[in-house]
Design an enzyme around this catalytic site. Structure first.
Site, PDB file in Angstrom:
ATOM      1  N   HIS A   1      51.595  35.968  32.443  1.00  0.00           N
ATOM      2  CA  HIS A   1      50.129  36.207  32.649  1.00  0.00           C
ATOM      3  C   HIS A   1      48.913  35.197  31.750  1.00  0.00           C
ATOM      4  O   HIS A   1      48.441  35.198  32.960  1.00  0.00           O
ATOM      5  CB  HIS A   1      50.420  37.689  31.710  1.00  0.00           C
ATOM      6  CG  HIS A   1      48.968  38.025  31.590  1.00  0.00           C
ATOM      7  ND1 HIS A   1      47.773  37.632  30.607  1.00  0.00           N
ATOM      8  CD2 HIS A   1      48.757  39.042  32.164  1.00  0.00           C
ATOM      9  CE1 HIS A   1      46.757  38.545  30.187  1.00  0.00           C
ATOM     10  NE2 HIS A   1      47.379  39.277  31.337  1.00  0.00           N
TER      11      HIS A   1
ATOM     12  N   ARG B   1      41.676  41.083  41.710  1.00  0.00           N
ATOM     13  CA  ARG B   1      43.025  42.296  40.894  1.00  0.00           C
ATOM     14  C   ARG B   1      41.663  43.243  40.032  1.00  0.00           C
ATOM     15  O   ARG B   1      40.984  43.104  39.592  1.00  0.00           O
ATOM     16  CB  ARG B   1      43.557  41.218  40.207  1.00  0.00           C
ATOM     17  CG  ARG B   1      44.568  40.888  41.155  1.00  0.00           C
ATOM     18  CD  ARG B   1      45.305  39.517  40.253  1.00  0.00           C
ATOM     19  NE  ARG B   1      44.231  38.502  39.750  1.00  0.00           N
ATOM     20  CZ  ARG B   1      44.498  37.277  39.614  1.00  0.00           C
ATOM     21  NH1 ARG B   1      46.198  37.107  39.734  1.00  0.00           N
ATOM     22  NH2 ARG B   1      43.920  36.315  39.277  1.00  0.00           N
TER      23      ARG B   1
ATOM     24  N   ARG C   1      41.859  44.084  45.884  1.00  0.00           N
ATOM     25  CA  ARG C   1      43.619  44.862  45.765  1.00  0.00           C
ATOM     26  C   ARG C   1      43.284  46.549  44.541  1.00  0.00           C
ATOM     27  O   ARG C   1      42.712  45.821  43.244  1.00  0.00           O
ATOM     28  CB  ARG C   1      44.307  43.883  45.213  1.00  0.00           C
ATOM     29  CG  ARG C   1      45.834  44.400  44.955  1.00  0.00           C
ATOM     30  CD  ARG C   1      46.481  43.649  44.035  1.00  0.00           C
ATOM     31  NE  ARG C   1      46.613  43.668  43.074  1.00  0.00           N
ATOM     32  CZ  ARG C   1      47.141  43.180  41.773  1.00  0.00           C
ATOM     33  NH1 ARG C   1      47.992  42.284  41.801  1.00  0.00           N
ATOM     34  NH2 ARG C   1      46.533  42.761  40.876  1.00  0.00           N
TER      35      ARG C   1
ATOM     36  N   CYS D   1      48.534  35.049  48.249  1.00  0.00           N
ATOM     37  CA  CYS D   1      47.404  35.239  47.672  1.00  0.00           C
ATOM     38  C   CYS D   1      48.407  35.212  46.386  1.00  0.00           C
ATOM     39  O   CYS D   1      47.374  35.016  45.227  1.00  0.00           O
ATOM     40  CB  CYS D   1      46.754  36.706  47.748  1.00  0.00           C
ATOM     41  SG  CYS D   1      48.434  38.316  47.508  1.00  0.00           S
TER      42      CYS D   1
END
Length: 856
Positions: free
Chosen positions: A425, A532, A588, A802
């Site tokens: 992350h 995102r 997304r 991606c």
């Protein structure tokens, strides 16, 4: 005798090949062909050097006959690639008592004794492997050096040049075969069986009467690559003495080459010699198609060119030189594109630790995001935000980051984590923000309660202490370390325009916010391949509203909360569409598990309880209710969209309203690309598509505007890859999320794999960290199958990657091989991907004539 492996005199017509005799031998032949005054030189082939290392004796007489009666020689290493290194140069081979007397009459007694002593010292240390301390006394005489040698070796110092030369050749050839040398060149990419050539050259002495000395000169600034005459010259010296000389009050320091206010210069004192060096530099630039650093020697005022290597420089200099050579039509624009290592481009996009800066390393981890930053240590997001509000740079240190840390990551100048790897992350977010990040720094012990970190050596750094993060090297450094600024400018932009003209695969950016989109556009991404959308919720006002929706007990309450979020998302989407107006944007839908948006600290729970007018116990109970044993494989992605459809309904309505809003103004029509995450079955797509179509119809009716969109799927699960044919029925594009697909295919946690991955790679379990470079055999086979099956159902379906592999040159090569339309990566990796894609499209001839190969 080794008749089939004889040495070769380097002349214009000699059959010298880089693959057989090494880089230096081939370069010297080119200098000779250009008419430069290169001393007589003999090349020893790689097979001959291997034979010498194995104990065979070369034809020394034949070698020495090439130099006539001249009694003093040098030997230099000639590896195939210059950066593979090699044993140190040996000068003055042949010096003995007789030759000292010969040179005394020619050069003077002092110069002759100096020549003799230099050789005895280097031979004793580098060939006989004696302790160099025995020969360091500045007042040492030749006799004393002989005595020291003979005391240690129990034999006289060799006087025969054949003996001296043989021992030098044996020493250098065996040094190349040693374990240390093998490991060193292996770290630089040399193959296991890399060979070494050697070159033997007539010595130009650099000592004696008249203007004598040695120096180096180049014609560019090593940092910027811009034209500049740079170098040093030292009287009464040999080899690279001028560069090696550091200080002293003996008056024998190096002269500068050019006129300025620093003192004497070769340009002033020997203008004719300097003019000849300038001519040689231009000749080398055109003839070798490279900016060279030239080693030269003067003997009695006569110039000799001893060697030439590409002028040392960093990535910024590489780009400037390649572009300048192409603009001067010395090389082609395609050659210029091919000369730049794609991964080195990252150095131009971020500040870097200065190359010669003192480095006090306190921790080493994984180079997760490039660049350098200095700031005070902080241990949580609130502290990072507080520092930013006061205009203070900070480095956020965490065991590992989570979505709850997003605001702190935005406020920080760099991120340091104890756990994680290149796709953790922290790494992914840092690359998107353009921040340096060092992940997996497991040699640190983090004490969040005590607000301090302890290094492996026991050093303690408390909150507020200053450190520097080098994300390019994967190191944390104590204090404020000097840095150099990013190097984007004219040459960079020119190079990228040439790259774009030849590449045949698209490059988009992963951009989650309007700020990210602006960076993506600055780096000429062809669009956004992954937005995102959940990252837009981490602002304080939005996070509280989202938490209300998560805590809602029924659809009515949930919709009420989401209705407050919709204008915020709509405004963000509209701004992104406006920024990328003429380029596609792929959004997304909400992906992560809901627990990531809930607090886990006591203070966070209390804050949420106050905002929602609930007791802390009630909030804690709800959080526990939403907790999952394995959240990354649980209630997330499309599963959320089906079980809690109100979230996706809100998002697609915001997307359509934003598109209509932007399309009111003149310009290309915005057609959003909507992507469903974590799909495993065709029916999941059908259910979500039905609701999206319903929202589209409703928005169209309310606005009176036609709503257009493209629907696609993010292929992250092995099952989705295997059933891509079914899924493609309802999808106009398939975008492969290779981060999660790698994780699921291997059964590895990308946040934890860093703990053992280096061991696995070192022991050959995996050829490379699969989170860093795409696994062609496993994950790659799934991508290939999915691509083939998707195209069987929908011939013109758009295919892309991606995940973070989209910015890796080797992974891009695979994507191109299987016919993907584009790759998408973090904004700061877009230039890397563009350049790598261009190089893949440029066909290198199978058999390149070495005389026109720009690699010297």
């Amino acid at each position: 005798m080794l008749d089939h492996l004889n040495s070769e005199r380097i002349t214009q017509t000699a059959a010298i090949k880089r693959s057989l005799h090494g880089n230096r031998a081939k370069c010297l032949q080119r200098l000779i062909r250009l008419g430069m005054p290169v001393p007589e030189t003999v090349a020893l082939s790689i097979p001959l050097v291997r034979a010498i290392a194995a104990g065979q004796r070369p034809d020394l007489k034949a070698i020495l006959d090439q130099f006539g009666s001249w009694p003093v020689l040098s030997v230099r290493a000639s590896p195939v690639e210059p950066d593979w290194g090699g044993p140190s140069t040996m000068l003055n081979i042949g010096m003995n008592r007789a030759n000292q007397a010969f040179f005394a009459s020619r050069l003077g007694a002092e110069a002759a004794a100096e020549l003799h002593l230099r050789f005895v010292r280097s031979y004793a240390v580098d060939v006989a492997r004696l302790d160099e301390d025995m020969f360091e006394d500045p007042d040492l005489t030749v006799k004393q050096a002989y005595d020291a040698y003979e005391d240690e070796m129990d034999e006289e110092f060799p006087q025969d040049i054949e003996v001296q030369l043989l021992e030098v050749l044996k020493s250098m050839s065996r040094a190349w075969e040693g374990t240390t040398a093998r490991l060193l060149r292996s770290s630089k990419g040399a193959p296991e069986d890399a060979g070494l050539g050697l070159v033997i050259q007539r010595m130009v002495l650099g000592l004696g009467k008249g203007e004598s000395g040695a120096g180096v000169i180049q014609f560019i600034n090593s940092e910027s690559g811009e034209p500049q005459k740079v170098g040093r010259y030292m009287r009464q010296s040999q080899g690279r003495d001028a560069l090696d000389y550091t200080s002293g009050d003996d008056g024998q320091g190096p002269l500068y080459l050019t006129k300025d206010n620093r003192g004497g210069s070769l340009e002033e004192e020997q203008p004719e010699v300097f003019a000849e060096l300038e001519r040689v530099g231009q000749l080398a630039r055109k003839g070798l198609r490279e900016e060279m650093q030239i080693e030269f020697t003067l003997e009695g005022g006569k110039l000799a060119i001893i060697d030439a290597i590409p002028a040392p420089r960093g990535a910024r200099g590489d780009v400037a030189v390649a572009v300048a050579l192409a603009q001067d039509e010395i090389i082609s624009t395609e050659d210029a594109v091919m000369r730049i290592e794609p991964k080195a481009i990252s150095e131009l996009l971020h500040r870097q630790v200065a190359p010669r800066a003192r480095r006090d390393v306190i921790s080493r981890g994984i180079a997760a995001s490039p660049g350098a930053a200095t700031g005070k240590l902080v241990f949580d997001a609130l502290a990072a935000q507080a520092a930013a509000s006061q205009g203070e740079a900070c480095i956020l240190v965490r065991r590992e980051t989570s979505p709850e840390d997003i605001r702190g990551m935005h406020a920080a100048s760099g991120i340091l984590t104890e756990r994680g790897g290149t796709t953790s992350h922290a790494a992914v977010i840092a690359r998107g923000l353009g921040l340096p990040c060092v992940a997996g720094a497991s040699d640190l012990t983090i004490d969040n309660k005590g607000r301090k970190v302890t290094t492996q050596s026991g050093r303690v750094f408390a909150e507020g202490d200053i450190i520097t993060l080098d994300g390019t090297a994967g190191e944390a450094l104590a204090g404020d370390v000097p840095k150099i600024e990013a190097g984007i400018g004219g040459p960079f932009e020119q190079l990228m325009s040439w790259a774009d003209a030849v590449r045949d695969i698209g490059v988009r950016a992963n951009a989650d916010t309007p700020e990210d989109a602006q960076v993506a556009k600055m780096f000429d991404a062809e669009g956004i391949g992954l937005c995102r959308t959940e990252h837009m919720f981490f602002a304080a006002d939005r996070l509280t509203v989202l938490r209300e929706a998560i805590f809602a007990e029924n659809s009515t309450d949930r919709n009420a909360a989401l209705k407050r979020l919709r204008p915020m998302q709509r405004d963000d989407f509209a701004l992104i569409f406006e920024i990328m107006r003429d380029r596609p944007v792929c959004l997304r839908l909400f992906d992560p598990p809901l627990h990531e948006f809930l607090p886990n600290s006591r203070a966070g729970i209390r804050e949420l309880a106050e905002a929602m007018d609930l007791s802390a116990n009630a909030v804690r109970a709800r959080i526990e209710q939403l907790a999952e044993f394995n959240p990354m494989l649980g209630m997330r992605g499309v599963r959320l969209g089906i079980t809690i459809p109100e979230i996706y309904d809100m998002q697609v309505r915001a997307i359509f309203e934003a598109a209509i809003l932007v399309n009111r103004s003149k310009g290309p029509t915005v057609v959003p690309e909507i992507m469903i995450p974590l799909v495993s079955a065709k029916r999941e797509v059908e259910l979500v598509k039905t609701r999206i179509d319903a929202v589209a119809a409703e928005v169209s009716a309310q606005s009176g505007k036609t709503v257009e969109y493209k629907l696609g799927v993010m292929v992250e699960t092995p099952r989705a890859a295997l059933r891509a044919g079914d899924i493609a029925v309802h999808a106009s594009f398939l975008s492969f999320g290779t981060n999660d697909m790698t994780q699921m295919t291997y059964g590895l946690s990308r946040d934890d794999a860093g703990r053992f991955m280096s061991t696995y790679v070192n022991q050959g379990v995996f050829p490379e960290d699969p989170f860093r470079a795409l696994d062609r055999d496993g994950v790659g086979e799934l991508l290939t199958l999915a691509s083939e099956r998707g195209r069987q159902v929908r011939e013109k379906i758009t295919l892309s990657v991606c995940g973070e592999h989209g910015g890796d040159p080797d992974s891009i090569e695979f994507c191109r091989e299987i016919g993907m339309n584009y790759v998408s990566c973090s904004p700061y990796r877009v230039p890397v991907a563009r350049l790598a894609a261009a190089q893949l499209a440029i066909r290198a001839p199978e058999d390149v004539d070495e005389d026109i190969n720009y690699e010297i």
